[in-house]
Design a protein around this motif. Structure first.
Motif, PDB file in Angstrom:
ATOM      1  N   UNK A  88       0.840  -1.199   0.000  1.00 52.37           N
ATOM      2  CA  UNK A  88       0.000   0.000   0.000  1.00 52.37           C
ATOM      3  C   UNK A  88       0.878   1.253   0.000  1.00 52.37           C
ATOM      4  N   UNK A  89       0.401   2.296  -0.678  1.00 50.45           N
ATOM      5  CA  UNK A  89       1.182   3.524  -0.791  1.00 50.45           C
ATOM      6  C   UNK A  89       1.262   4.289   0.525  1.00 50.45           C
ATOM      7  N   UNK A  90       0.343   4.020   1.431  1.00 51.69           N
ATOM      8  CA  UNK A  90       0.324   4.715   2.710  1.00 51.69           C
ATOM      9  C   UNK A  90       0.117   3.727   3.844  1.00 51.69           C
ATOM     10  N   UNK A  91       0.504   4.160   5.062  1.00 47.53           N
ATOM     11  CA  UNK A  91       0.324   3.298   6.230  1.00 47.53           C
ATOM     12  C   UNK A  91      -1.107   3.253   6.712  1.00 47.53           C
ATOM     13  N   UNK A 118      -7.357 -18.209  -2.312  1.00 47.89           N
ATOM     14  CA  UNK A 118      -7.692 -16.867  -1.842  1.00 47.89           C
ATOM     15  C   UNK A 118      -6.721 -16.409  -0.750  1.00 47.89           C
ATOM     16  N   UNK A 119      -6.459 -15.104  -0.724  1.00 49.32           N
ATOM     17  CA  UNK A 119      -5.682 -14.495   0.349  1.00 49.32           C
ATOM     18  C   UNK A 119      -6.226 -13.089   0.600  1.00 49.32           C
ATOM     19  N   UNK A 120      -5.729 -12.442   1.652  1.00 51.81           N
ATOM     20  CA  UNK A 120      -6.214 -11.106   1.997  1.00 51.81           C
ATOM     21  C   UNK A 120      -5.051 -10.146   2.224  1.00 51.81           C
ATOM     22  N   UNK A 121      -5.281  -8.877   1.931  1.00 55.08           N
ATOM     23  CA  UNK A 121      -4.347  -7.794   2.253  1.00 55.08           C
ATOM     24  C   UNK A 121      -5.139  -6.712   2.973  1.00 55.08           C
ATOM     25  N   UNK A 122      -4.608  -6.221   4.103  1.00 56.14           N
ATOM     26  CA  UNK A 122      -5.357  -5.285   4.932  1.00 56.14           C
ATOM     27  C   UNK A 122      -4.577  -3.992   5.163  1.00 56.14           C
ATOM     28  N   UNK A 123      -5.312  -2.894   5.293  1.00 59.05           N
ATOM     29  CA  UNK A 123      -4.704  -1.609   5.619  1.00 59.05           C
ATOM     30  C   UNK A 123      -5.666  -0.850   6.534  1.00 59.05           C
ATOM     31  N   UNK A 124      -5.153  -0.135   7.561  1.00 59.38           N
ATOM     32  CA  UNK A 124      -6.037   0.608   8.472  1.00 59.38           C
ATOM     33  C   UNK A 124      -6.761   1.752   7.766  1.00 59.38           C
ATOM     34  N   UNK A 170      -6.129  10.554  17.727  1.00 58.55           N
ATOM     35  CA  UNK A 170      -6.142   9.185  17.193  1.00 58.55           C
ATOM     36  C   UNK A 170      -4.745   8.703  16.828  1.00 58.55           C
ATOM     37  N   UNK A 171      -3.956   9.619  16.265  1.00 58.32           N
ATOM     38  CA  UNK A 171      -2.650   9.236  15.724  1.00 58.32           C
ATOM     39  C   UNK A 171      -1.663   8.902  16.833  1.00 58.32           C
ATOM     40  N   UNK A 172      -0.896   7.820  16.629  1.00 59.89           N
ATOM     41  CA  UNK A 172       0.164   7.414  17.538  1.00 59.89           C
ATOM     42  C   UNK A 172       1.443   7.182  16.733  1.00 59.89           C
ATOM     43  N   UNK A 173       2.606   7.316  17.359  1.00 55.02           N
ATOM     44  CA  UNK A 173       3.859   7.182  16.611  1.00 55.02           C
ATOM     45  C   UNK A 173       3.971   5.886  15.815  1.00 55.02           C
ATOM     46  N   UNK A 174       3.503   4.772  16.388  1.00 55.52           N
ATOM     47  CA  UNK A 174       3.643   3.486  15.700  1.00 55.52           C
ATOM     48  C   UNK A 174       2.841   3.417  14.404  1.00 55.52           C
ATOM     49  N   UNK A 175       1.846   4.285  14.257  1.00 51.39           N
ATOM     50  CA  UNK A 175       1.048   4.294  13.033  1.00 51.39           C
ATOM     51  C   UNK A 175       1.808   4.942  11.873  1.00 51.39           C
ATOM     52  N   UNK A 176       2.938   5.576  12.187  1.00 55.30           N
ATOM     53  CA  UNK A 176       3.708   6.288  11.165  1.00 55.30           C
ATOM     54  C   UNK A 176       4.969   5.539  10.750  1.00 55.30           C
ATOM     55  N   UNK A 177       5.143   4.335  11.272  1.00 54.62           N
ATOM     56  CA  UNK A 177       6.377   3.588  11.011  1.00 54.62           C
ATOM     57  C   UNK A 177       6.625   3.402   9.522  1.00 54.62           C
ATOM     58  N   UNK A 178       5.593   3.058   8.787  1.00 56.83           N
ATOM     59  CA  UNK A 178       5.756   2.833   7.344  1.00 56.83           C
ATOM     60  C   UNK A 178       6.360   4.066   6.664  1.00 56.83           C
ATOM     61  N   UNK A 179       5.847   5.246   6.973  1.00 54.81           N
ATOM     62  CA  UNK A 179       6.342   6.469   6.347  1.00 54.81           C
ATOM     63  C   UNK A 179       7.739   6.832   6.867  1.00 54.81           C
ATOM     64  N   UNK A 180       7.963   6.607   8.149  1.00 55.01           N
ATOM     65  CA  UNK A 180       9.257   6.952   8.735  1.00 55.01           C
ATOM     66  C   UNK A 180      10.373   6.170   8.051  1.00 55.01           C
ATOM     67  N   UNK A 181      10.103   4.909   7.730  1.00 57.53           N
ATOM     68  CA  UNK A 181      11.090   4.076   7.049  1.00 57.53           C
ATOM     69  C   UNK A 181      11.400   4.590   5.651  1.00 57.53           C
ATOM     70  N   UNK A 182      10.480   5.336   5.057  1.00 64.29           N
ATOM     71  CA  UNK A 182      10.678   5.832   3.702  1.00 64.29           C
ATOM     72  C   UNK A 182      11.025   7.323   3.684  1.00 64.29           C
ATOM     73  N   UNK A 222       2.587  10.380  24.204  1.00 67.11           N
ATOM     74  CA  UNK A 222       2.420   9.959  22.805  1.00 67.11           C
ATOM     75  C   UNK A 222       1.138  10.497  22.174  1.00 67.11           C
ATOM     76  N   UNK A 223       0.704  11.664  22.655  1.00 67.48           N
ATOM     77  CA  UNK A 223      -0.423  12.354  22.037  1.00 67.48           C
ATOM     78  C   UNK A 223       0.140  13.419  21.095  1.00 67.48           C
ATOM     79  N   UNK A 224      -0.399  13.488  19.890  1.00 74.56           N
ATOM     80  CA  UNK A 224       0.102  14.431  18.902  1.00 74.56           C
ATOM     81  C   UNK A 224      -0.164  15.862  19.344  1.00 74.56           C
ATOM     82  N   UNK A 225       0.881  16.701  19.319  1.00 78.40           N
ATOM     83  CA  UNK A 225       0.751  18.076  19.770  1.00 78.40           C
ATOM     84  C   UNK A 225       0.883  19.070  18.630  1.00 78.40           C
TER      85      UNK A 225
END
Length: 287
Positions: A54-57, A131-137, A150-162, A205-208
């Motif tokens: 997926x292009x986004x996390x 059959x198989x499945x692919x999931x994204x939040x 809602x946002x937490x640091x772990x939800x941004x890992x995919x983007x941080x790696x890129x 870990x609350x977004x400010x």
């Protein structure tokens, strides 16, 4: 004499019968073993898989979900050739698309939270379907107004790696982004914002606050503060000029203050929630 031959015939019959039983068992065991090998070999022939990137996390409801699907083929150890494919289909929210090659980008509109589940069907020429499945939040929205709590640091890992996202780090001025090219991509976490995102979380870990570095005008001649403002006002509503010589535009929503700044040759946007703690706020952009 006849009695002797009758007894001899009976002995031979019984002997032959005893010899036949192991032979029958051997044949039965051999058949079972052969069938097992056949089934295992046949299973190995279904060697195709599909990987989804997926292009986004995460995406928001009504966002365009985009993903690259890559067909993979495992090596077959047996002497048999792979089972021939009839086709590969991906489905989401009662819509389906058929893959036309080994690499294909597909898009669907996000339907509902909390996740999108893509069903991938691989059909072989003999009618077998794997059959198989692919999931994204999926969030209720990817607009900044909706994700402060809602946002937490772990939800941004995919983007941080890129390198699209940085967390709790100082803003780096060097930026070789190409705004007009990047705005066509579906890779940034916050709706409407194009550039490197700097997220600042508090001790809980609350977004400010957030900064978005849109680029360097000396490097990218398509980048202007007015262009960035126009893109953001399409998503967050009209704002106003708040800086000298149009060097700052401000858009205010119910929960967020968005300030687009021209700082020397850079365009940098400061995003703060109205309820930010003054002690943890990040100062406005300045070099």
């Amino acid at each position: 004499m006849k009695k002797f031959f009758d007894q001899l015939q009976l002995i031979i019959f019984k002997t032959m019968r005893l010899l036949t039983i192991p032979l029958i068992l051997f044949v039965l065991v051999s058949c079972v073993k052969d069938d097992s090998i056949h089934e295992e070999t046949l299973s190995d022939r279904y060697n195709v898989g599909v990987e989804a990137k997926f292009d986004r996390g995460f995406f928001g409801v009504s966002d365009t979900i985009s993903t690259e699907l890559t067909v993979t083929r495992a090596e077959i150890s047996s002497a048999l050739s792979p089972m021939e494919l009839r086709g590969i289909k991906v489905s989401y929210n009662k819509q389906s698309k058929v893959l036309a090659g080994d690499n294909q980008r597909v898009t669907f509109v996000a339907f509902e939270a909390p996740e999108a589940v893509f069903t991938i069907e691989i059909e072989y020429i003999n009618g077998k379907i794997v059959k198989s499945e692919a999931k994204v939040p999926i969030l209720e929205s990817s607009k900044i107004d909706s994700i402060w709590d809602v946002l937490r640091p772990e939800m941004l890992t995919r983007w941080e790696n890129e390198a699209v996202v940085k967390i709790n780090t100082e803003l780096e001025t060097e930026n070789d982004s190409r705004y007009e090219q990047d705005r066509l991509l579906n890779i940034f976490p916050l709706k409407g914002f194009v550039g490197v995102h700097y997220f600042y979380f508090d001790d809980h870990n609350v977004l400010d606050s957030v900064k978005v570095h849109h680029g360097d005008m000396d490097v990218d001649n398509t980048l202007t503060i007015l262009g960035v403002y126009n893109d953001l006002s399409d998503v967050y509503g009209e704002g106003e000029v708040t800086g000298i010589d149009d060097s700052q535009y401000t858009i205010t929503t119910d929960s967020t203050i968005i300030k687009i700044n021209q700082v020397e040759k850079y365009i940098i946007t400061d995003i703060k929630r109205k309820t930010s703690n003054p002690e943890t706020e990040i100062p406005e952009s300045g070099l």
